[in-house]
Design an enzyme around this catalytic site. Structure first.
Site, mmCIF file in Angstrom:
data_model
loop_
_atom_site.group_PDB
_atom_site.id
_atom_site.type_symbol
_atom_site.label_atom_id
_atom_site.label_comp_id
_atom_site.label_asym_id
_atom_site.label_seq_id
_atom_site.Cartn_x
_atom_site.Cartn_y
_atom_site.Cartn_z
ATOM 1 N N LYS A 117 0.813 -1.215 0.000
ATOM 2 C CA LYS A 117 0.000 0.000 0.000
ATOM 3 C C LYS A 117 0.848 1.267 0.000
ATOM 4 O O LYS A 117 0.383 2.316 -0.451
ATOM 5 C CB LYS A 117 -0.987 -0.032 1.178
ATOM 6 C CG LYS A 117 -2.008 -1.165 1.015
ATOM 7 C CD LYS A 117 -2.827 -1.406 2.267
ATOM 8 C CE LYS A 117 -4.025 -0.473 2.320
ATOM 9 N NZ LYS A 117 -4.867 -0.787 3.509
ATOM 10 N N GLY A 165 -8.561 -6.375 3.967
ATOM 11 C CA GLY A 165 -9.740 -6.894 4.659
ATOM 12 C C GLY A 165 -10.106 -6.105 5.907
ATOM 13 O O GLY A 165 -10.697 -6.643 6.828
ATOM 14 N N GLY A 166 -9.736 -4.813 5.924
ATOM 15 C CA GLY A 166 -10.066 -3.956 7.067
ATOM 16 C C GLY A 166 -9.179 -4.212 8.276
ATOM 17 O O GLY A 166 -9.388 -3.635 9.340
ATOM 18 N N GLU A 201 -1.486 7.800 7.755
ATOM 19 C CA GLU A 201 -2.365 8.673 6.968
ATOM 20 C C GLU A 201 -3.174 9.528 7.926
ATOM 21 O O GLU A 201 -3.582 9.053 8.991
ATOM 22 C CB GLU A 201 -3.363 7.830 6.158
ATOM 23 C CG GLU A 201 -2.851 7.373 4.823
ATOM 24 C CD GLU A 201 -3.872 6.543 4.045
ATOM 25 O OE1 GLU A 201 -3.489 5.968 3.039
ATOM 26 O OE2 GLU A 201 -5.045 6.472 4.460
ATOM 27 N N LYS A 237 -16.918 -3.595 4.195
ATOM 28 C CA LYS A 237 -18.159 -3.168 3.551
ATOM 29 C C LYS A 237 -19.314 -4.093 3.900
ATOM 30 O O LYS A 237 -19.135 -5.305 3.987
ATOM 31 C CB LYS A 237 -17.938 -3.154 2.037
ATOM 32 C CG LYS A 237 -16.824 -2.197 1.638
ATOM 33 C CD LYS A 237 -16.177 -2.590 0.332
ATOM 34 C CE LYS A 237 -14.923 -1.763 0.109
ATOM 35 N NZ LYS A 237 -14.050 -2.349 -0.936
ATOM 36 N N GLU A 275 -9.503 2.450 -4.908
ATOM 37 C CA GLU A 275 -10.334 2.938 -3.810
ATOM 38 C C GLU A 275 -9.945 4.360 -3.404
ATOM 39 O O GLU A 275 -8.761 4.689 -3.340
ATOM 40 C CB GLU A 275 -10.220 2.003 -2.594
ATOM 41 C CG GLU A 275 -10.754 0.604 -2.884
ATOM 42 C CD GLU A 275 -10.879 -0.271 -1.629
ATOM 43 O OE1 GLU A 275 -11.725 -1.174 -1.645
ATOM 44 O OE2 GLU A 275 -10.130 -0.052 -0.651
ATOM 45 N N GLU A 289 -6.171 2.828 -1.890
ATOM 46 C CA GLU A 289 -5.457 1.609 -2.296
ATOM 47 C C GLU A 289 -6.026 1.049 -3.588
ATOM 48 O O GLU A 289 -7.081 1.487 -4.064
ATOM 49 C CB GLU A 289 -5.522 0.540 -1.196
ATOM 50 C CG GLU A 289 -6.919 0.007 -0.958
ATOM 51 C CD GLU A 289 -6.939 -1.386 -0.314
ATOM 52 O OE1 GLU A 289 -5.925 -2.099 -0.331
ATOM 53 O OE2 GLU A 289 -8.017 -1.766 0.176
ATOM 54 N N ARG A 293 -7.864 -7.527 -8.023
ATOM 55 C CA ARG A 293 -8.671 -8.756 -8.140
ATOM 56 C C ARG A 293 -10.125 -8.376 -8.355
ATOM 57 O O ARG A 293 -10.467 -7.205 -8.321
ATOM 58 C CB ARG A 293 -8.547 -9.545 -6.840
ATOM 59 C CG ARG A 293 -8.904 -8.633 -5.658
ATOM 60 C CD ARG A 293 -9.109 -9.348 -4.373
ATOM 61 N NE ARG A 293 -9.078 -8.467 -3.233
ATOM 62 C CZ ARG A 293 -10.116 -7.843 -2.714
ATOM 63 N NH1 ARG A 293 -11.321 -7.950 -3.277
ATOM 64 N NH2 ARG A 293 -9.991 -7.066 -1.657
ATOM 65 N N VAL A 296 -15.811 -8.300 -3.968
ATOM 66 C CA VAL A 296 -17.077 -8.842 -3.482
ATOM 67 C C VAL A 296 -18.248 -8.102 -4.146
ATOM 68 O O VAL A 296 -19.221 -8.707 -4.595
ATOM 69 C CB VAL A 296 -17.164 -8.695 -1.948
ATOM 70 C CG1 VAL A 296 -18.542 -9.107 -1.432
ATOM 71 C CG2 VAL A 296 -16.058 -9.497 -1.255
HETATM 72 P P1 ADP Z 1 -13.825 -6.109 -1.138
HETATM 73 O O1 ADP Z 1 -13.338 -4.734 -1.359
HETATM 74 O O2 ADP Z 1 -13.889 -6.956 -2.352
HETATM 75 O O3 ADP Z 1 -15.037 -6.159 -0.280
HETATM 76 P P2 ADP Z 1 -12.450 -6.981 1.157
HETATM 77 O O4 ADP Z 1 -11.283 -6.138 1.520
HETATM 78 O O5 ADP Z 1 -13.679 -6.894 1.988
HETATM 79 O O6 ADP Z 1 -12.684 -6.750 -0.349
HETATM 80 O O7 ADP Z 1 -11.971 -8.473 1.104
HETATM 81 C C1 ADP Z 1 -12.675 -9.466 0.424
HETATM 82 C C2 ADP Z 1 -12.460 -10.742 1.132
HETATM 83 O O8 ADP Z 1 -11.098 -11.027 1.272
HETATM 84 C C3 ADP Z 1 -13.023 -10.729 2.528
HETATM 85 O O9 ADP Z 1 -13.503 -12.009 2.790
HETATM 86 C C4 ADP Z 1 -11.820 -10.390 3.381
HETATM 87 O O10 ADP Z 1 -11.969 -10.891 4.672
HETATM 88 C C5 ADP Z 1 -10.722 -11.069 2.618
HETATM 89 N N1 ADP Z 1 -9.421 -10.403 2.679
HETATM 90 C C6 ADP Z 1 -9.048 -9.289 2.039
HETATM 91 N N2 ADP Z 1 -7.766 -8.993 2.269
HETATM 92 C C7 ADP Z 1 -7.286 -9.947 3.090
HETATM 93 C C8 ADP Z 1 -6.014 -10.211 3.676
HETATM 94 N N3 ADP Z 1 -4.959 -9.427 3.495
HETATM 95 N N4 ADP Z 1 -5.913 -11.286 4.450
HETATM 96 C C9 ADP Z 1 -6.961 -12.082 4.656
HETATM 97 N N5 ADP Z 1 -8.176 -11.898 4.120
HETATM 98 C C10 ADP Z 1 -8.349 -10.850 3.349
HETATM 99 P P1 ADP Z 2 -8.084 -2.419 3.477
HETATM 100 O O1 ADP Z 2 -6.856 -2.737 2.671
HETATM 101 O O2 ADP Z 2 -8.136 -3.137 4.750
HETATM 102 O O3 ADP Z 2 -9.328 -2.473 2.655
HETATM 103 P P2 ADP Z 2 -8.196 0.479 3.233
HETATM 104 O O4 ADP Z 2 -6.958 1.293 3.215
HETATM 105 O O5 ADP Z 2 -8.886 0.257 1.945
HETATM 106 O O6 ADP Z 2 -7.856 -0.910 3.930
HETATM 107 O O7 ADP Z 2 -9.193 1.106 4.281
HETATM 108 C C1 ADP Z 2 -10.345 0.421 4.715
HETATM 109 C C2 ADP Z 2 -11.365 1.405 5.216
HETATM 110 O O8 ADP Z 2 -10.838 2.157 6.325
HETATM 111 C C3 ADP Z 2 -11.798 2.459 4.212
HETATM 112 O O9 ADP Z 2 -12.827 1.997 3.375
HETATM 113 C C4 ADP Z 2 -12.248 3.594 5.121
HETATM 114 O O10 ADP Z 2 -13.532 3.373 5.646
HETATM 115 C C5 ADP Z 2 -11.269 3.504 6.266
HETATM 116 N N1 ADP Z 2 -10.106 4.374 6.023
HETATM 117 C C6 ADP Z 2 -8.948 4.021 5.428
HETATM 118 N N2 ADP Z 2 -8.085 5.053 5.383
HETATM 119 C C7 ADP Z 2 -8.690 6.095 5.957
HETATM 120 C C8 ADP Z 2 -8.336 7.460 6.240
HETATM 121 N N3 ADP Z 2 -7.137 7.944 5.908
HETATM 122 N N4 ADP Z 2 -9.247 8.247 6.871
HETATM 123 C C9 ADP Z 2 -10.459 7.772 7.223
HETATM 124 N N5 ADP Z 2 -10.846 6.501 6.986
HETATM 125 C C10 ADP Z 2 -9.998 5.662 6.363
HETATM 126 MG MG MG Z 3 -9.778 -1.350 0.955
#
Ligand code: ADP
Ligand code: ADP
Ligand code: MG
Length: 461
Positions: A117, A165-166, A201, A237, A275, A289, A293, A296
């Site tokens: 990232k 995955g948050g 961030e 989400k 995103e 990010e 792929r 969902v």
């Molecule tokens: P989307 O943006 O497609 O909703 P998510 O970030 O919610 O993607 O991830 C989709 C699926 O992959 C979820 O089941 C989430 O738990 C899993 N996932 C995503 N990133 C990881 C990771 N780094 N390690 C383990 N599981 C992950």
């Molecule tokens: P992941 O790789 O786990 O999906 P993201 O970087 O996409 O992580 O962030 C997941 C969620 O966290 C975002 O959809 C948003 O709701 C929150 N988030 C991420 N970065 C920020 C930020 N700088 N400020 C506020 N919320 C954020």
């Molecule tokens: Mg994300």
């Protein structure tokens, strides 16, 4: 090279979705499964199925050697990784290609670059895409972290470079928080992702999560407009829409153009998602990010554009050029997706895997239910609790929410508690109807509206 057969290196609803796309293209399908997944729907639907290991994902769906060996033994041309599991694992993509098979996704090097990232933020900056104010690269220690935080201002987010995955995200509201969380975050990231790298961030408060679907064949790059994914719990989400309601047209155009610029910067090949956080008040957007792929929530984009994204990614991996020109991608109507999980919202979203005694699936115009469920199926406890996605499409958002309410009322899952009731409450909520939400909306709503309605606190776990 046209793909004539493919192995599905995943499970659950996305495996079923991939099989449907493959069948429509006349492609033979081979489904992998763990010892816990013998009964899953995708095993029944695929032309062939092979067991790859015991229930623990680490030993089956995440076992690169076992999955590649299964693909070779099955004699397939290609491997589709779905989402989660090995879908963003560059070493897996390399191993598939090294075995002489086609990985349905970008090349390993592109996954490696965008999956980091911090590196992805640099790519975005090079492509002229605005990023969230924060550290220039990985942060070496607490001293550097505090310096960055002083510069951007608190609150800040500590994020894992390899997170997903948050997970791997922490908020620091002040210096004391940062001093407490930073060392832990690094150790946890190392344990969870095999990479302790962190970056910082600034927290963008009251922002929406808006993301752009991209497609590329290495030479041509298009976007398929945006998705609104602000309704989240624990940064995952829960409910997604397309297009993003209330997004001004000029902001939409800028966002989509920037995602295409980013795709071009890395000669992107396949389907991907860029995103962003979008600030309603200032109209500013910030890259967060790239997911390299299928996501969902891809069906909402399919519903409003008529494009089969999974079929398109298979064609591209097979060497075909993009079959759609940008001018032909048009937004028609509005779509909403509700993630149906076997979780109990009134017991802190406790996972509730179990047997499906009865299942009635909604149908009709503009209604789609992507699922792994069938009557009599016993959901194993080892994996993600997502078991279905209700997707509804109509000519505009109001009509879509009406249709959604009816479809949710028709959807009957007897057996384990699910999130259907939560979605019913959301679909009828005036604030959701108004569409003025942000990424913290759902968690606040759960504490107030939902807790009030159910008489229970939604956050006990
Ligand atoms: P989307 O943006 O497609 O909703 P998510 O970030 O919610 O993607 O991830 C989709 C699926 O992959 C979820 O089941 C989430 O738990 C899993 N996932 C995503 N990133 C990881 C990771 N780094 N390690 C383990 N599981 C992950
Ligand atoms: P992941 O790789 O786990 O999906 P993201 O970087 O996409 O992580 O962030 C997941 C969620 O966290 C975002 O959809 C948003 O709701 C929150 N988030 C991420 N970065 C920020 C930020 N700088 N400020 C506020 N919320 C954020
Ligand atoms: Mg994300």
């Amino acid at each position: 090279m046209t793909i004539r057969s493919l192995l599905i290196a995943n499970r659950g609803e996305i495996a079923v979705r991939i099989i449907k796309a493959a069948k429509a293209l006349g492609i033979r399908t081979v489904q992998i499964y763990s010892a816990a997944d013998v009964d899953m729907l995708a095993v029944k639907l695929a032309d062939e199925a092979v067991e790859v290991g015991p229930p623990a994902a680490r030993k089956s769906y995440l076992n690169i050697e076992a999955v590649v060996a299964a693909a070779k033994a099955a004699g397939v041309d290609a491997v589709h990784p779905g989402y989660g599991f090995l879908s963003e694992n560059a070493n897996f993509a390399d191993a598939v290609e090294a075995a002489g098979l086609t990985f349905i996704g970008p090349k390993g090097d592109a996954i490696r670059l965008l999956g980091d990232k911090v590196a992805a933020r640099e790519v975005a900056a090079r492509a002229g895409v605005p990023t969230v104010p924060g550290s220039a690269g990985r942060i070496d220690g607490l001293e550097e972290a505090t310096a960055v935080a002083e510069r951007t201002g608190y609150p800040v987010m500590i994020k894992a470079a390899a997170g997903g995955g948050g997970r791997g995200i922490r908020v620091a509201n002040n210096r004391a928080d940062l001093e407490r969380h930073f060392p832990q975050a690094s150790a946890e990231a190392l344990a969870a992702f095999g990479d302790g790298g962190l970056y910082l961030e600034k927290v963008i408060t009251r922002a929406r999560h808006v993301e752009v679907q991209i497609l590329g064949d290495g030479e041509n790059f298009i976007h398929c407009y945006e998705r609104e994914c602000s309704l989240q719990r624990r940064r995952q989400k829960v409910w997604e829409e397309a297009p993003s309601f209330l997004l001004p047209q000029d902001a939409r155009e800028k966002l989509c153009a920037s995602a295409v610029a980013l795709a071009r910067e890395v000669s992107y090949r396949g389907a991907g998602t860029v995103e962003y956080l979008y600030d309603d008040e200032t109209g500013e957007f910030y890259f967060i990010e790239v997911n390299t792929r299928i996501q969902v929530e891809h069906p909402v984009t399919e519903m409003i554009t008529g494009i089969d994204l999974v079929a398109e990614m298979i064609r591209i991996a097979g060497g075909a050029k993009l079959s759609i020109a940008q001018e032909r991608v048009k937004i028609a109507g509005h779509a909403v997706e509700c993630r149906i999980n076997v979780e109990d919202p009134v017991r802190g979203f406790l996972p509730t895997p179990g047997r499906i005694d009865r299942l009635v699936v909604p149908a009709g115009e503009g209604v789609r239910f992507d699922t792994m469920l069938y009557e009599g199926y016993a959901i194993p406890p080892f994996y993600d609790s997502l078991v279905g996605k209700l997707i509804v499409h109509a000519e505009n958002r109001d009509a879509c929410l009406d249709r959604l309410a009816r479809a949710l009322a028709d959807l009957t899952i007897v057996g384990p508690p699910t999130t259907v009731g939560l979605h019913q409450a959301l679909a009828g909520d005036p604030a959701v109807k108004g569409g003025a939400f942000h990424t913290r909306f759902l968690e606040q709503w759960l504490e107030t509206e939902f807790a009030g309605e159910t008489g229970r606190t939604a956050e006990v776990a």
